[in-house]
Design an enzyme around this catalytic site. Structure first.
Site, PDB file in Angstrom:
ATOM      1  N   LYS A  15       0.806  -1.226   0.000  1.00 50.42           N
ATOM      2  CA  LYS A  15       0.000   0.000   0.000  1.00 50.42           C
ATOM      3  C   LYS A  15       0.838   1.274   0.000  1.00 50.42           C
ATOM      4  CE  LYS A  15      -2.464  -0.113   3.690  1.00 50.42           C
ATOM      5  NZ  LYS A  15      -1.927  -1.291   4.339  1.00 50.42           N
ATOM      6  N   ARG A  90      -9.655   1.888   9.291  1.00 48.44           N
ATOM      7  CA  ARG A  90      -9.151   0.556   9.612  1.00 48.44           C
ATOM      8  C   ARG A  90     -10.165  -0.286  10.371  1.00 48.44           C
ATOM      9  NH1 ARG A  90      -3.216   1.110   8.937  1.00 48.44           N
ATOM     10  NH2 ARG A  90      -2.135  -0.617   9.933  1.00 48.44           N
ATOM     11  N   ARG A 129      11.117  -6.689   5.081  1.00 47.95           N
ATOM     12  CA  ARG A 129      11.153  -5.253   5.358  1.00 47.95           C
ATOM     13  C   ARG A 129      11.725  -5.005   6.752  1.00 47.95           C
ATOM     14  NH1 ARG A 129       5.568  -2.040   5.109  1.00 47.95           N
ATOM     15  NH2 ARG A 129       5.312  -2.752   7.236  1.00 47.95           N
ATOM     16  N   ARG A 135      11.863  -1.614  11.347  1.00 51.39           N
ATOM     17  CA  ARG A 135      10.680  -1.098  12.033  1.00 51.39           C
ATOM     18  C   ARG A 135      10.385  -1.949  13.252  1.00 51.39           C
ATOM     19  NH1 ARG A 135       5.535   0.371   8.260  1.00 51.39           N
ATOM     20  NH2 ARG A 135       4.426  -0.494  10.034  1.00 51.39           N
ATOM     21  N   ARG A 146      -0.685  -7.925  13.710  1.00 51.81           N
ATOM     22  CA  ARG A 146      -1.179  -6.956  12.718  1.00 51.81           C
ATOM     23  C   ARG A 146      -2.031  -7.643  11.649  1.00 51.81           C
ATOM     24  NH1 ARG A 146       4.048  -4.653  10.787  1.00 51.81           N
ATOM     25  NH2 ARG A 146       2.829  -3.223   9.505  1.00 51.81           N
TER      26      ARG A 146
HETATM   27  P1  AMP Z   1       0.785   1.064   9.091  1.00 49.61           P
HETATM   28  O1  AMP Z   1       2.032   1.803   8.780  1.00 49.61           O
HETATM   29  O2  AMP Z   1      -0.394   1.537   8.272  1.00 49.61           O
HETATM   30  O3  AMP Z   1       0.940  -0.420   9.054  1.00 49.61           O
HETATM   31  O4  AMP Z   1       0.390   1.443  10.610  1.00 49.61           O
HETATM   32  C1  AMP Z   1       1.269   1.152  11.675  1.00 49.61           C
HETATM   33  C2  AMP Z   1       0.505   1.136  12.987  1.00 49.61           C
HETATM   34  O5  AMP Z   1      -0.103   2.419  13.224  1.00 49.61           O
HETATM   35  C3  AMP Z   1      -0.655   0.140  13.044  1.00 49.61           C
HETATM   36  O6  AMP Z   1      -0.234  -1.159  13.388  1.00 49.61           O
HETATM   37  C4  AMP Z   1      -1.530   0.775  14.136  1.00 49.61           C
HETATM   38  O7  AMP Z   1      -0.989   0.539  15.419  1.00 49.61           O
HETATM   39  C5  AMP Z   1      -1.366   2.260  13.852  1.00 49.61           C
HETATM   40  N1  AMP Z   1      -2.404   2.738  12.923  1.00 49.61           N
HETATM   41  C6  AMP Z   1      -2.234   3.160  11.633  1.00 49.61           C
HETATM   42  N2  AMP Z   1      -3.400   3.526  11.083  1.00 49.61           N
HETATM   43  C7  AMP Z   1      -4.349   3.334  12.043  1.00 49.61           C
HETATM   44  C8  AMP Z   1      -5.764   3.516  12.089  1.00 49.61           C
HETATM   45  N3  AMP Z   1      -6.452   3.945  11.021  1.00 49.61           N
HETATM   46  N4  AMP Z   1      -6.401   3.224  13.249  1.00 49.61           N
HETATM   47  C9  AMP Z   1      -5.730   2.791  14.333  1.00 49.61           C
HETATM   48  N5  AMP Z   1      -4.412   2.567  14.354  1.00 49.61           N
HETATM   49  C10 AMP Z   1      -3.714   2.839  13.211  1.00 49.61           C
END
Ligand code: AMP
Length: 192
Positions: A15, A90, A129, A135, A146
């Protein structure tokens, strides 16, 4: 041409990479809630401190925090002609809140695009990654959380947009350019 879109897909489906490319093609900002959380954590802000206990575990940051953050971001001038949301909404409550936020601006979503990928492939990508980017939420345990959170809370988001006839699915497996072209072709009818 305006474009107000949501990009959905499991962690590791590509994404973030594709959002950046699409943002350029569509001329609207890509907004990643994950990136905003990471920037705040790095900067040691109060929002970052609040978010970190959840992001470290791979759990969702509470809606109250996330929704306020998105509301503030979508009030910025660069989103006047649209945006590409990466990582939001989400869960189904966030879908409803996004509708409210957009309603406050007198606009509506053009649609949602789901980038699909085999779970085994995305897990392998995430582990790779983890080695490259380091990360903290890319460890095997957290990756599992996740992916489970995605299946339980985020997959129904795609279902909601499908019910509205506002969802297109795009195969996320393939060369980067190939996937970008598939996305551009799938989006054209939504924003046209
Ligand atoms: P991502 O980079 O999109 O995988 O997001 C990393 C982390 O940020 C996720 O595992 C969540 O802990 C938090 N996060 C990102 N977007 C959201 C969202 N829309 N709602 C809640 N937590 C989020």
């Amino acid at each position: 041409m305006s474009a107000r879109l949501v990009l959905l897909g499991a962690p590791g489906a590509g994404k973030g990479t594709q959002a950046a490319r699409l943002s350029e093609r569509l001329g609207v900002p890509a907004i990643s809630t994950g990136d905003i959380f990471r920037a705040n954590i790095k900067g040691g802000t109060e929002l970052g401190r609040l978010a970190q206990s959840y992001t470290d575990k791979g759990e969702l940051v509470p809606d109250s925090v996330t929704n306020d953050m998105v509301r503030a971001r979508l009030a910025e001038a660069d989103t006047a002609e649209g945006f590409l949301l990466d990582g939001y909404p989400r869960n189904t409550a966030q879908v409803a809140e996004l509708d409210v936020i957009l309603g406050e601006h007198g606009v509506a979503l053009d649609g949602a695009v789901e980038l699909t990928a085999d779970p085994e492939i995305v897990t392998a990508r995430l582990l790779k990654r983890a080695e490259i980017e380091g990360r903290v939420d890319d460890t095997e345990d957290v990756i599992r959380t996740r992916l489970a959170v995605y299946a339980e809370q985020t997959a129904p988001v795609a279902g909601l947009y499908a019910e509205r006839n506002a969802l297109v699915a795009v195969d996320g497996i393939g060369e980067l350019d190939e996937v970008t072209e598939r996305l551009v072709a799938a989006i054209a009818p939504l924003v046209g």
